[in-house]
Write an enzyme that holds these catalytic residues in place. Structure first.
Site, PDB file in Angstrom:
ATOM      1  N   ARG A 154       0.801  -1.255   0.002  1.00  0.00           N
ATOM      2  CA  ARG A 154      -0.029   0.241   0.169  1.00  0.00           C
ATOM      3  C   ARG A 154       0.945   1.180   0.003  1.00  0.00           C
ATOM      4  O   ARG A 154       2.116   1.306   0.244  1.00  0.00           O
ATOM      5  CB  ARG A 154      -0.764  -0.023   1.126  1.00  0.00           C
ATOM      6  CG  ARG A 154      -2.051  -1.009   1.256  1.00  0.00           C
ATOM      7  CD  ARG A 154      -2.673  -1.135   2.654  1.00  0.00           C
ATOM      8  NE  ARG A 154      -3.601  -2.147   2.670  1.00  0.00           N
ATOM      9  CZ  ARG A 154      -3.416  -3.001   3.446  1.00  0.00           C
ATOM     10  NH1 ARG A 154      -2.384  -3.435   3.886  1.00  0.00           N
ATOM     11  NH2 ARG A 154      -4.654  -4.151   3.238  1.00  0.00           N
ATOM     12  N   ARG A 257      -0.618  -2.145  -6.786  1.00  0.00           N
ATOM     13  CA  ARG A 257      -1.075  -3.221  -5.838  1.00  0.00           C
ATOM     14  C   ARG A 257      -2.289  -4.149  -6.380  1.00  0.00           C
ATOM     15  O   ARG A 257      -2.342  -5.389  -6.406  1.00  0.00           O
ATOM     16  CB  ARG A 257      -1.535  -2.661  -4.453  1.00  0.00           C
ATOM     17  CG  ARG A 257      -2.124  -3.501  -3.471  1.00  0.00           C
ATOM     18  CD  ARG A 257      -2.253  -2.490  -2.060  1.00  0.00           C
ATOM     19  NE  ARG A 257      -3.321  -3.396  -1.209  1.00  0.00           N
ATOM     20  CZ  ARG A 257      -3.061  -4.241  -0.633  1.00  0.00           C
ATOM     21  NH1 ARG A 257      -1.724  -4.777  -0.364  1.00  0.00           N
ATOM     22  NH2 ARG A 257      -3.808  -4.550   0.705  1.00  0.00           N
ATOM     23  N   HIS A 280      -4.800  -8.760   3.579  1.00  0.00           N
ATOM     24  CA  HIS A 280      -6.318  -8.525   3.762  1.00  0.00           C
ATOM     25  C   HIS A 280      -6.694  -9.338   4.988  1.00  0.00           C
ATOM     26  O   HIS A 280      -6.389 -10.653   5.098  1.00  0.00           O
ATOM     27  CB  HIS A 280      -7.068  -8.780   2.587  1.00  0.00           C
ATOM     28  CG  HIS A 280      -6.927  -7.879   1.359  1.00  0.00           C
ATOM     29  ND1 HIS A 280      -6.999  -8.465   0.048  1.00  0.00           N
ATOM     30  CD2 HIS A 280      -6.797  -6.572   1.185  1.00  0.00           C
ATOM     31  CE1 HIS A 280      -6.873  -7.146  -0.834  1.00  0.00           C
ATOM     32  NE2 HIS A 280      -6.527  -6.314  -0.134  1.00  0.00           N
TER      33      HIS A 280
END
Length: 304
Positions: A154, A257, A280
């Site tokens: 990120r 990403r 995640h």
């Protein structure tokens, strides 16, 4: 669904659950809350599981993959996001009933996701990624692309990355505090590791001052590069390509990403692997990539 449950124990679990739905008086059609559970139990039989106690969380990930790929039986295409969400909701109710009745002492993890159909960020093709590498001017830009795309970080993770987080000897990159303050380790491919080593050994040292700098990505002043400036670096590389298709896209760091997630899915990487790779918490965001991949495959089949 024409198939029927064959396993007597599964049939008993299903009847108990059906009685619960009747007693609770849930609104909906007669089968809204029962057909998904029936389909799940039949699916368990198809993969050789004969006891509900043998069901594991990885089994549920596989079932999630099955659901998002299963053809819609009422119309063309695959199941809508809300339908998949309903399947998982009913499985949660089924699991709660098993726990309440003492059929299970410990539950399995059921994937959660948002059924939102919002448009995902732009995804670059493999050729466009190669073009960005081709127009990189220095080892910093090559390393930045390699970590952003090849490791799927990120924007905040790129900005916060420290030199000590990049382990050249083991080929692992450590994200100390990702989203939700979760730590994860990301493997670096040979191409990523080559670019990173060149940056660390040949390029980065020339900008270091007298005081040690923890940051991995540093500017000519030897200071940490902000996320905004990393975004500007990406836009400069894109502008150099003079590629109209690429420049028309709204490319940000997060698109790198999303692109690696899409490409991993194209190469048949499992959703659970992609979830862990990207950090995640749940399967929900991976669903976007899976759905987009299924749509692109359908388009390819139509064209050919």
């Amino acid at each position: 669904m024409s198939k029927q449950i064959q396993n007597p124990n599964f049939e008993r679990h299903f009847q108990n659950y059906e009685n619960l739905i009747t007693a609770k008086g849930f609104k909906g059609t007669d089968t809204t809350y029962t057909t998904p559970v029936k389909e799940f139990l039949i699916w368990l039989e198809s993969i050789g599981i004969s006891s509900i106690k043998d069901v594991t969380s990885p089994n549920l990930v596989k079932y999630f993959e099955y659901l998002i790929e299963r053809p819609n039986q009422k119309r063309a295409g695959i199941l809508a996001g809300n339908t998949v969400k309903m399947h998982l909701l009913t499985l949660s109710m089924f699991l709660d009933n098993l726990l309440m009745l003492g059929e299970l002492q410990k539950g399995f993890s059921i994937p959660r996701f948002s059924a939102s159909d919002k448009n995902p960020r732009e995804v670059l093709t493999i050729d466009e990624i190669r073009l960005l590498y081709q127009y990189s001017e220095n080892p910093l830009e090559e390393a930045f692309l390699s970590v952003g795309y090849g490791c799927g970080l990120r924007r905040s993770e790129l900005q916060d990355l420290n030199l000590s987080d990049v382990q050249l000897s083991t080929g692992m990159l450590v994200v100390r505090s990702g989203k939700g303050s979760k730590r994860r380790e990301v493997p670096m491919s040979d191409l990523v590791l080559t670019a990173v080593k060149r940056y660390v050994i040949e390029y980065r040292p020339q900008f270091l001052g007298k005081e040690p700098e923890a940051a991995f990505f540093i500017n000519p002043s030897g200071k940490r590069i902000s996320g905004e400036n990393l975004n500007k670096m990406l836009r400069k590389i894109i502008a150099r390509t003079s590629n109209e298709s690429l420049m028309d896209k709204e490319i940000t760091l997060h698109c790198l990403r999303h692109s690696i997630a899409h490409h991993l899915m194209e190469r048949n990487a499992g959703l659970d692997f992609i979830r862990g790779f990207l950090g995640h918490s749940y399967i929900n965001t991976a669903y976007i990539y899976a759905k987009k991949n299924k749509q692109s495959k359908k388009l390819i089949q139509q064209v050919t």
